[in-house]
Design a protein around this motif. Structure first.
Motif, PDB file in Angstrom:
ATOM      1  N   LEU A  55      -7.067   2.243   2.028  1.00 29.09           N
ATOM      2  CA  LEU A  55      -5.681   1.844   2.224  1.00 29.09           C
ATOM      3  C   LEU A  55      -5.358   0.508   1.570  1.00 29.09           C
ATOM      4  N   LEU A  56      -6.234  -0.468   1.762  1.00 29.39           N
ATOM      5  CA  LEU A  56      -5.886  -1.846   1.438  1.00 29.39           C
ATOM      6  C   LEU A  56      -6.441  -2.350   0.109  1.00 29.39           C
ATOM      7  N   THR A  57      -7.537  -1.780  -0.316  1.00 30.02           N
ATOM      8  CA  THR A  57      -8.164  -2.264  -1.550  1.00 30.02           C
ATOM      9  C   THR A  57      -8.060  -1.246  -2.672  1.00 30.02           C
ATOM     10  N   ASP A  58      -8.544  -0.027  -2.402  1.00 29.47           N
ATOM     11  CA  ASP A  58      -8.497   1.003  -3.436  1.00 29.47           C
ATOM     12  C   ASP A  58      -7.078   1.541  -3.626  1.00 29.47           C
ATOM     13  N   ARG A  59      -6.264   1.481  -2.550  1.00 30.43           N
ATOM     14  CA  ARG A  59      -4.870   1.961  -2.570  1.00 30.43           C
ATOM     15  C   ARG A  59      -4.771   3.408  -3.062  1.00 30.43           C
ATOM     16  N   THR A  60      -5.711   4.232  -2.607  1.00 28.61           N
ATOM     17  CA  THR A  60      -5.692   5.648  -2.972  1.00 28.61           C
ATOM     18  C   THR A  60      -4.878   6.487  -2.001  1.00 28.61           C
ATOM     19  N   THR A  62      -1.685   6.115   1.410  1.00 24.30           N
ATOM     20  CA  THR A  62      -0.661   5.264   2.020  1.00 24.30           C
ATOM     21  C   THR A  62      -0.742   5.356   3.534  1.00 24.30           C
TER      22      THR A  62
END
Length: 373
Positions: A55-60, A62
């Motif tokens: 969620l927060l780093t890879d943003r794969t 939402t």
């Protein structure tokens, strides 16, 4: 070794002594117990951490996709969410639906006094140690309007968990529990990445040690404090309540090593944890005062009376609160003894207690407030 472990010294042993006295013979921790406690301060919820990273780093993915998946666990979801949900789709072999139902019903039967115990026994007692408070402070949820909001959210979650069938997959209690787990994982991820976080002093921000302690205040100390308020809790109901909260803990990502399962085990675990906690700090005092002054679920003087009875004068002084004579607490003891030890034992007594508690719950929900009577 994390510096906070055992830093409470004589204070922690005094604070934990009542738990040791009710934990049964041989309750003191072994060398293996101590090693596990130290290690738990550096252990996180790994499935939750993997999801938080997506969620927060890879943003794969939402947050909306996560919310949708928690609302409908059977629907298709992105791979990181599926991997997380796979960890809770297969329930532990020890989970028993009949015990979950009985534990939830027992919690509901305790009525308004469950709210009092949660606020002025469980939550307030948890603030007595500074162990797990820093993440709460870092998220800005310490005092003011956030206090009432935090209590309302906790109450909503507790009611959902203890609703009929509340922990079935897709039910509100199940969904909210997983939602809380994801939020914890996100907070932990952010704080671990913050260079100002003192890992050597505090361990992982949201760790297995503190999660086990929090679970203990909703289960073990909850039952102990109910009995102090004169509520009859049968052995069978107590076992079912512990079963319910052990499953909640499993859903929250607490390792089986730290699940209470039984009242005796829960008392030992909570004793071991509190006996190695740090003493209260300024955050403890601020949180305690905010809770008492919030008026939820009791006005200040009633709240102080109940808290003094449940936690003892020394605990209130630790929290910067003035002890009060237990006048209101003793009135609840008299009422609960009459209702649960006497009237509740007559034919149909349990059914009437449950019906009364559910009427109270509907009334407080309709009024949009906590009970004051």
């Amino acid at each position: 070794m994390v510096a906070r472990f055992g830093s409470g010294g004589a204070w922690a042993e005094r604070a934990a002594r009542p738990l040791r006295l009710v934990a049964g013979p041989g309750a003191r921790p072994t060398a293996d117990d101590l090693a596990a406690l130290r290690a738990a301060l550096l252990q996180r919820d790994e499935p939750g951490a993997t999801l938080a990273r997506a969620l927060l780093t890879d943003r794969t993915i939402t947050q909306a996709q996560v919310r949708d998946a928690l609302a409908d666990p059977g629907a298709a979801a992105p791979a990181p969410v599926e991997q997380f949900l796979d960890t809770v789709r297969v329930r532990p072999s020890w989970v028993d639906d009949e015990q979950l139902d009985r534990g939830a019903e027992a919690c509901r039967t305790f009525g308004f006094d469950a709210s009092r115990v949660l606020a002025y026994g469980s939550l307030l007692g948890g603030y007595r140690t500074a162990a797990a408070l820093e993440p709460l402070v870092r998220t800005g949820r310490l005092t003011g309007a956030e206090t009432a909001r935090r209590i309302a959210e906790t109450t909503e979650w507790w009611r959902a968990v203890t609703a009929p069938g509340g922990l079935r997959p897709g039910a509100e209690g199940h969904r909210l529990t997983l939602h809380v787990r994801v939020m914890h994982a996100m907070v932990n991820h952010r704080l671990e990445a913050d260079p100002s976080w003192d890992r050597a002093g505090r361990g992982v921000p949201i760790n297995q040690y503190d999660q086990a302690s929090t679970l203990g205040v909703f289960s073990t100390s909850f039952l102990l404090h109910l009995r102090l308020l004169g509520v009859r809790v049968s052995r069978a109901d107590g076992a079912a309540v512990m079963h319910l909260w052990s499953y909640v803990g499993a859903l929250m990502g607490v390792a089986d090593r730290w699940l209470p399962h039984t009242e005796r085990r829960g008392r030992r675990l909570l004793y071991h944890l509190l006996a190695h906690d740090p003493p209260p700090d300024a955050n403890s005092v601020a949180l305690a005062r905010a809770l008492i002054d919030s008026g939820a679920p009791e006005p200040r003087e009633r709240a102080l009376s109940v808290a003094t009875w449940l936690l003892g004068p020394a605990a209130l002084r630790d929290l910067g609160l003035p002890p009060r004579p237990p006048w209101f607490a003793l009135s609840r003891v008299a009422s609960n003894v009459a209702a649960t030890h006497v009237a509740g034992r007559f034919p149909g007594g349990h059914r009437r207690l449950l019906a009364r508690a559910e009427r109270q719950l509907r009334h407080s929900q309709a009024a949009g407030r906590h009970p004051h009577t």
